[in-house]
Design a protein around this motif. Structure first.
Motif, short mmCIF file in Angstrom:
data_model
loop_
_atom_site.label_atom_id
_atom_site.label_comp_id
_atom_site.label_asym_id
_atom_site.label_seq_id
_atom_site.Cartn_x
_atom_site.Cartn_y
_atom_site.Cartn_z
N TYR A 238 11.18 78.96 61.63
CA TYR A 238 12.46 79.68 61.71
C TYR A 238 12.50 80.80 60.69
O TYR A 238 13.05 81.85 60.93
CB TYR A 238 13.62 78.72 61.43
CG TYR A 238 13.95 77.79 62.58
CD1 TYR A 238 14.63 78.26 63.70
CD2 TYR A 238 13.56 76.47 62.55
CE1 TYR A 238 14.94 77.42 64.75
CE2 TYR A 238 13.86 75.61 63.60
CZ TYR A 238 14.56 76.09 64.70
OH TYR A 238 14.85 75.26 65.75
N HIS A 314 18.36 81.25 61.24
CA HIS A 314 17.68 81.95 62.34
C HIS A 314 17.51 83.39 61.90
O HIS A 314 18.49 84.02 61.46
CB HIS A 314 18.52 81.92 63.62
CG HIS A 314 18.55 80.57 64.28
ND1 HIS A 314 17.77 80.24 65.37
CD2 HIS A 314 19.25 79.45 63.99
CE1 HIS A 314 17.99 78.99 65.72
NE2 HIS A 314 18.90 78.48 64.91
N SER A 360 14.26 82.53 67.57
CA SER A 360 13.94 81.09 67.63
C SER A 360 15.13 80.27 68.12
O SER A 360 15.46 79.23 67.57
CB SER A 360 13.52 80.56 66.25
OG SER A 360 12.47 81.34 65.74
#
Ligand code: LLP
Length: 415
Positions: A238, A314, A360
């Motif tokens: 991430y 993220h 992601s």
């Protein structure tokens, strides 16, 4: 390619133009590649990869994995219906979860799933009753809790004694003996899943060692299994994590069981879909402030709850990076909660109307979304090369209001 983010060969602004924002965008090539990596890591071994449907349950994604030969790990009757609707093979379905209702057990038994991963003594008795009534023996595995620390976020660790999942390994032997004597149960496996977003292969191997010891003990008691299910949990990148390649998780486990005849099962979710998707969103307003500046975007915690729920990171990238001075923004949504953010303190050069990609977001994004604040859920598209397919249309307000009715003046509504 002109400095604009693409999914495969499709520029993201074109997707925003055609389908609007917010929109989940998935790459078919990334899904296929992750799948191939799992298969390669298990080459030469009798193994079944059961995709954990909860990570992303869009029918197009399930259908894609079904065509590649996947099995599925489900946790509800709803997920079973999705596997069926996508053309998945129900004889490759394992059913996990601590609260399976009688209706769900009946539904799954009738469908002919591969195995119930049983999580308690009470559930085992209920399955036995349901199987007796249906006159159809139920295939079962006990999900054992090996008491191993998965070294991940406490909300997503599941293999510790303090978690609600599975049966303590010391109590499992007696349940296996009971089950093996029941005419209504077919003991076919053992299951174990220690947690999610694992970045170190060691805990999975440690848990596998405990499972192997237990399998040997069952064998001494005359109980032979057909499969050993070691769960999912493989982590992805991430931020700055460097998750080991899939083979580094699976090869040592496969080696541990090299002398065993049982088939190996795995239940990965995130690793198959997480990096294959982004959430595409548009800046509605910029709100500079003395202490904090906000970029208010059209996606919110109802669309992607991970940042609000787990403080998860993220990456957030400008789709068409613009020259000019960058500023530090909290990227927030329109929902009326202070916890409604997709990212905090992100340095970006932004203007109203710009597109952002929240990276992601393929796993536990859309599947955990809600309609909070009466917000219709985003569209989802699947990109394959230069082709874009709408795989879930954006919800409409009619979709949201449809199931409800206001009571009439008497306050009494029809049942
Ligand atoms: N098998 C079982 C029994 C599970 O409970 C899970 C995930 C999986 C397999 C798949 O785990 P994965 O390979 O995706 O890590 N919502 C959280 C993750 C919750 C995971 C729940 N169980 C998140 O967004 O991080």
């Amino acid at each position: 390619m002109g400095g604009v983010l693409h999914c495969e060969s499709v520029p993201l602004p074109e997707i925003a133009r055609r389908f609007g924002t917010p929109c989940y965008v998935y790459s078919a090539a990334a899904l296929d590649e992750a799948w191939r990596e799992f298969r390669a890591a298990l080459a030469g071994r009798d193994a079944l990869v059961c995709y954990a449907v909860k990570a992303n349950s869009n029918l197009a994604i399930l259908a894609r994995f079904a065509r590649l030969g996947a099995g599925f790990d489900i946790v509800s009757g709803g997920e079973l219906a999705r596997v069926q609707a996508s053309g998945g093979d129900c004889s490759r379905v394992v059913f996990s979860g601590v609260g399976k209702s009688e209706g769900e057990l009946r539904q799954a038994l009738e469908t002919g799933i591969l195995c119930f991963n049983v999580e308690s003594a009470a559930e085992l008795s209920r399955i036995e009753r349901v199987a007796e009534a249906a006159r159809r023996p139920a295939p079962i595995a006990l999900r054992v809790n090996p008491d191993v620390d998965p070294l991940t976020h406490p909300y997503i660790s599941t293999g510790l004694r303090t978690n609600k999942f599975g049966v303590p390994i010391e109590e499992a032997a007696e349940l296996y003996l009971h089950a093996s004597r029941s005419p209504h149960l077919r003991v076919i496996g053992i299951a174990c899943h220690i947690g999610s977003q694992l970045l170190d292969p060691a805990p999975m191997l440690e848990a596998s060692g405990k499972v192997l010891d237990f399998v040997l003990r069952l064998e001494r008691d005359g109980i032979r299994l057909e499969h050993i299910d070691l769960g999912g949990g493989l982590g992805i990148r991430y931020r700055e994590e460097t998750p080991p390649p899939i083979a580094e998780f699976l090869a040592p486990v496969a080696a541990l069981f090299a002398q065993r005849p049982e088939r190996l099962l795995f239940e990965p979710g995130r690793r198959l879909v997480g990096n294959a998707g982004v959430l595409l969103t548009r800046v509605e307003y910029l709100k500079p402030g003395a202490k904090r500046s906000f970029a208010v975007v059209d996606a919110a915690m109802n669309d992607l709850v991970r940042p609000a729920l787990y403080d998860a990171w993220h990456d957030i990238a400008a789709v068409a990076p613009r020259p000019g001075p960058a500023a530090v923004y909290d990227i927030v949504g329109p929902v009326c909660e202070s916890g409604d953010f997709l990212g905090t303190a992100r340095t970006l050069a932004l203007a109203e109307g710009d597109l952002l990609a929240v990276m992601s977001a393929g796993a536990y994004g859309m599947s955990m979304s809600s309609n909070y604040n009466t917000r219709p859920r985003p569209a989802e598209v699947l990109v394959e090369g230069g082709a874009v397919r709408l795989v879930r249309r954006r919800e409409t307000l009619a979709d949201l209001l449809g199931p409800e009715q206001a009571p009439d003046e008497t306050g009494i509504s029809e049942p």
